[in-house]
Design a protein around this motif. Structure first.
Motif, PDB file in Angstrom:
ATOM      1  N   THR A  65      34.472  41.946  26.089  1.00 47.45           N
ATOM      2  CA  THR A  65      34.402  40.942  27.153  1.00 47.45           C
ATOM      3  C   THR A  65      33.610  41.476  28.347  1.00 47.45           C
ATOM      4  O   THR A  65      33.800  42.610  28.785  1.00 47.45           O
ATOM      5  CB  THR A  65      35.820  40.564  27.618  1.00 47.45           C
ATOM      6  N   VAL A 122      32.880  42.043  32.031  1.00 46.22           N
ATOM      7  CA  VAL A 122      33.680  42.099  33.253  1.00 46.22           C
ATOM      8  C   VAL A 122      32.886  42.829  34.331  1.00 46.22           C
ATOM      9  O   VAL A 122      31.871  43.481  34.052  1.00 46.22           O
ATOM     10  CB  VAL A 122      35.030  42.818  33.031  1.00 46.22           C
ATOM     11  N   LEU A 165      34.468  45.325  28.876  1.00 41.47           N
ATOM     12  CA  LEU A 165      35.826  45.713  29.243  1.00 41.47           C
ATOM     13  C   LEU A 165      36.191  47.065  28.640  1.00 41.47           C
ATOM     14  O   LEU A 165      36.837  47.897  29.286  1.00 41.47           O
ATOM     15  CB  LEU A 165      36.814  44.636  28.774  1.00 41.47           C
ATOM     16  N   LEU A 173      40.077  39.247  35.634  1.00 38.32           N
ATOM     17  CA  LEU A 173      39.570  38.338  34.601  1.00 38.32           C
ATOM     18  C   LEU A 173      40.514  37.168  34.380  1.00 38.32           C
ATOM     19  O   LEU A 173      40.082  36.014  34.277  1.00 38.32           O
ATOM     20  CB  LEU A 173      39.381  39.103  33.290  1.00 38.32           C
ATOM     21  N   THR A 174      41.817  37.450  34.318  1.00 37.63           N
ATOM     22  CA  THR A 174      42.801  36.420  33.995  1.00 37.63           C
ATOM     23  C   THR A 174      43.325  35.681  35.217  1.00 37.63           C
ATOM     24  O   THR A 174      43.810  34.556  35.110  1.00 37.63           O
ATOM     25  CB  THR A 174      43.989  37.035  33.251  1.00 37.63           C
ATOM     26  N   SER A 209      35.834  30.382  30.724  1.00 35.05           N
ATOM     27  CA  SER A 209      36.670  30.482  31.925  1.00 35.05           C
ATOM     28  C   SER A 209      37.701  29.365  32.003  1.00 35.05           C
ATOM     29  O   SER A 209      38.817  29.565  32.501  1.00 35.05           O
ATOM     30  CB  SER A 209      35.801  30.469  33.187  1.00 35.05           C
TER      31      SER A 209
END
Length: 322
Positions: free
Chosen positions: A105, A107, A117, A144-145, A311
């Motif tokens: 991912t 980031v 990541l 990210l979350t 997203s």
């Protein structure tokens, strides 16, 4: 979809399973202070400043745990975050929600720029030390979350294998054929595991759950294998027959866990909460999807294959379940 690239031997970790294995010892302890309703009134939050702050959560016994599986080998000073799973624990409802986060991912890492990541922990460990590495990985996932992360637990290949062997192996459902293209042990090269339920020791279950290159869905197929291993380990760890192994399991915590901000009492209290855990009814699992793109990596100073996650999907899952 993630593109296949030159293979690197990797390690997958199911840290919460190691925690569950160890924490089941709490079934034999009746201390009032370890009761989940008392113990988890306040939980730490790993902040953006990489420090712990004690805050009162929205509800007692509700928190998020980040599980990290590192590919760090014995003697290595740094390792990559090869497997990451965020688990939302709701001890009031006895419900658990888990989501896997793809290792590739894209980031942002403060001071460096955009990268994968999996590289965040490695570069920070190599430059600032072990603790800085794991905390940077936790921070990257939190950003990210968009949700707070209260606890983190990291294991590696050796810890995962030792934990499975400590409970006497597991029965694991394999949903599709798996060819071991890049095993840790050369004797397993190109071995085919047929779809079905198998009895695995720590060595073989670790081989199976780190395979991705032979799978039709690559990283996402590997995440499915990780989910099945998680269920198998939870069932075996919580089997009453393992109560006789509790003393040795407690002594083996350092063999399972590489880094964590959970105390022994946290683990024991969590064990009390999961004593009747049924993964088929209480655990819900999700995957985060995205688009594989070749993009500039600020750490490598070159183009690299990365995954740009959706997203809107992240926001929807996190707001509803985490």
């Amino acid at each position: 979809m993630e593109k296949k690239r030159k293979s690197k031997r990797k390690i997958v970790g199911f840290s919460i399973l190691g925690v569950m294995v160890i924490a089941i010892a709490a079934l034999a302890i009746g201390y009032q202070q370890l009761q989940p309703k008392n113990h988890f009134k306040n939980v730490p939050v790993v902040s953006s400043a990489n420090t712990n702050q004690t805050v009162k959560p929205p509800k007692n016994g509700v928190f998020n745990v980040l599980l990290i599986g590192s590919d760090q080998r014995k003697g290595d000073k740094a390792g990559h975050s090869d497997s990451m799973m965020l688990v939302h624990v709701d001890l009031q409802k006895n419900q658990y929600h888990a989501v896997s986060i793809p290792r590739d991912t894209r980031v942002h890492l403060d001071g460096y720029g955009y990268t994968k990541l999996t590289s965040v922990q490695y570069i920070m460990q190599a430059t600032k030390g072990k603790k800085a590495g794991v905390e940077a990985a936790v921070k990257a996932v939190g950003e990210l979350t968009g949700v707070p992360i209260n606890y983190y637990v990291e294991t590696n290949y050796w810890g995962f294998q030792s934990m499975v062997d400590a409970i006497g192996g597991i029965d694991m459902h394999v949903p599709f054929n798996v060819t071991l293209t890049h095993p840790w042990y050369k004797e397993n090269k190109n071995k085919v595991i047929q779809a079905g339920t198998h009895r695995f020791d720590g060595k073989m279950v670790t081989e199976v759950v780190h395979e991705r290159y032979s799978l039709k869905n690559g990283e996402y197929g590997r995440q499915q294998l990780q989910e099945e291993a998680m269920k198998g380990i939870a069932k075996k760890a919580l089997d009453p027959s393992n109560l006789t192994k509790l003393p040795s399991l407690i002594q083996s915590i350092p063999d399972f866990v590489v880094a964590t901000n959970m105390s022994t009492s946290d683990m024991l209290s969590l064990g009390l909460s999961v004593k009747d855990f049924n993964p088929n009814k209480q655990l819900t699992y999700y995957q985060l999807h995205g688009v594989g793109q070749t993009m500039y990596d600020d750490i490598l100073k070159a183009n690299n294959a990365e995954i740009v996650l959706d997203s809107q999907q992240i926001k929807g899952i996190m707001s509803k379940y985490f």
